[in-house]
Design a protein around this motif. Structure first.
Motif, short mmCIF file in Angstrom:
data_model
loop_
_atom_site.label_atom_id
_atom_site.label_comp_id
_atom_site.label_asym_id
_atom_site.label_seq_id
_atom_site.Cartn_x
_atom_site.Cartn_y
_atom_site.Cartn_z
N GLU A 25 -44.62 -58.67 -7.04
CA GLU A 25 -44.21 -57.57 -7.61
C GLU A 25 -45.37 -56.98 -8.61
OE1 GLU A 25 -41.65 -60.59 -9.74
OE2 GLU A 25 -42.40 -60.15 -7.61
N LYS A 32 -50.11 -55.18 -7.96
CA LYS A 32 -50.77 -53.75 -8.32
C LYS A 32 -51.05 -53.60 -9.70
CE LYS A 32 -49.44 -48.87 -7.76
NZ LYS A 32 -49.48 -48.37 -9.02
N TRP A 76 -43.27 -51.33 7.52
CA TRP A 76 -43.87 -50.53 6.66
C TRP A 76 -45.26 -50.20 7.19
CZ3 TRP A 76 -48.40 -52.15 3.95
CH2 TRP A 76 -48.73 -51.13 3.14
N GLN A 100 -41.76 -55.30 -1.54
CA GLN A 100 -42.31 -53.93 -2.09
C GLN A 100 -43.64 -54.15 -2.83
OE1 GLN A 100 -40.32 -50.78 -1.78
NE2 GLN A 100 -42.39 -50.39 -2.18
N GLY A 101 -43.71 -55.40 -3.57
CA GLY A 101 -44.99 -55.67 -4.34
C GLY A 101 -46.21 -55.63 -3.50
N ASP A 146 -46.94 -52.25 -1.89
CA ASP A 146 -47.47 -51.45 -3.02
C ASP A 146 -48.90 -51.71 -3.02
OD1 ASP A 146 -45.10 -50.13 -3.29
OD2 ASP A 146 -44.52 -51.20 -5.07
N TYR A 147 -49.29 -52.80 -3.37
CA TYR A 147 -50.52 -53.38 -3.53
C TYR A 147 -51.47 -52.95 -2.09
CZ TYR A 147 -54.57 -56.22 -3.77
OH TYR A 147 -56.25 -56.79 -4.03
N MET A 187 -52.22 -49.34 -2.06
CA MET A 187 -53.09 -49.00 -3.12
C MET A 187 -54.53 -49.19 -2.74
SD MET A 187 -53.12 -49.78 -7.18
CE MET A 187 -53.06 -51.45 -6.68
#
Length: 221
Positions: free
Chosen positions: A137, A140, A175, A188-189, A192-193, A196
């Protein structure tokens, strides 16, 4: 380790990758004995090769454990290179120091005890290779902390890009294919990474299905 390829495929990659020395074999055995999730020799060989390909002189790790990935990296560094290990567990960091000293790499290694995201602030760039392998998490946050210190032509490598003990691959796959599933914190972590780095105009990113998956982001500008 959570396997993402058939065992025969993993064996093939191991057999044709760089040969581990006796200390790496000892480290593998130690990781298996205590249940520590190292990247394994398949990924280790790629870490060494990627560092060699970018002619790495400076490497920074977010999360080093007992030095397994660092040892593979160290084999690619020149004698005057620099490798920064970070680890929150002082005992594991001491063990990493012991292994690298025995391998003859202590002269290029910096051993930092504490939170890697705090530690990286004390280092000026550029780094040729960065390994992100801390809490999922916080991937990012790690990238944000080091992004501007990555040299053009350098790489950021994130472990567990596909799976680990704290994320769900099927959810991550949904996803990646455009769905919007509910995610736990670890999944989720990673999402998100990956989202990005894939949209950062300064980097080109691809995921390699070795070990538990590594995301390799090459800095183009």
């Amino acid at each position: 380790m959570t396997e993402i390829v058939p065992e025969e495929t993993a064996r093939f990659v191991r057999a044709l990758g760089p040969d581990p020395d006796e200390i790496l074999e000892e480290m593998d055995a130690y990781g298996e004995e205590i249940g520590f999730p190292t990247v394994g020799p398949e990924v280790g060989g790629w870490l060494q090769l990627l560092a060699t390909m970018v002619d790495a002189r400076r490497i920074f790790e977010f999360g080093s454990g007992f030095g397994y990935s660092a040892y593979w990296f160290a084999r690619a560094l020149p004698a005057d290179g620099e490798l920064v290990l970070t680890e929150i567990d002082a005992d594991e960091l001491d063990r990493a120091r012991e292994y690298l000293e025995r391998g003859g790499f202590a002269n290029c290694a910096q051993f930092e005890h504490g939170d890697a995201i705090d530690i990286v602030d004390a280092y000026d760039g550029p780094f040729d290779v960065v390994l992100i392998d801390n809490e999922k998490e916080r991937y990012k946050d790690a990238f944000d902390a080091v992004r501007d210190k990555v040299a053009p032509g350098g790489v950021v490598i994130a472990d567990n890009a596909m799976t680990s003990g704290v994320q769900d691959f099927e959810t991550l796959l949904a996803w990646a294919e455009g769905d919007d599933p509910a995610m736990d914190a670890g999944t989720q972590g990673i999402a998100d990474y990956l989202g990005m780095v894939r949209t950062d105009p300064a980097f080109e990113t691809a995921v390699m299905p070795v070990g538990e998956g590594i995301a390799v982001s090459y800095r183009v500008t």
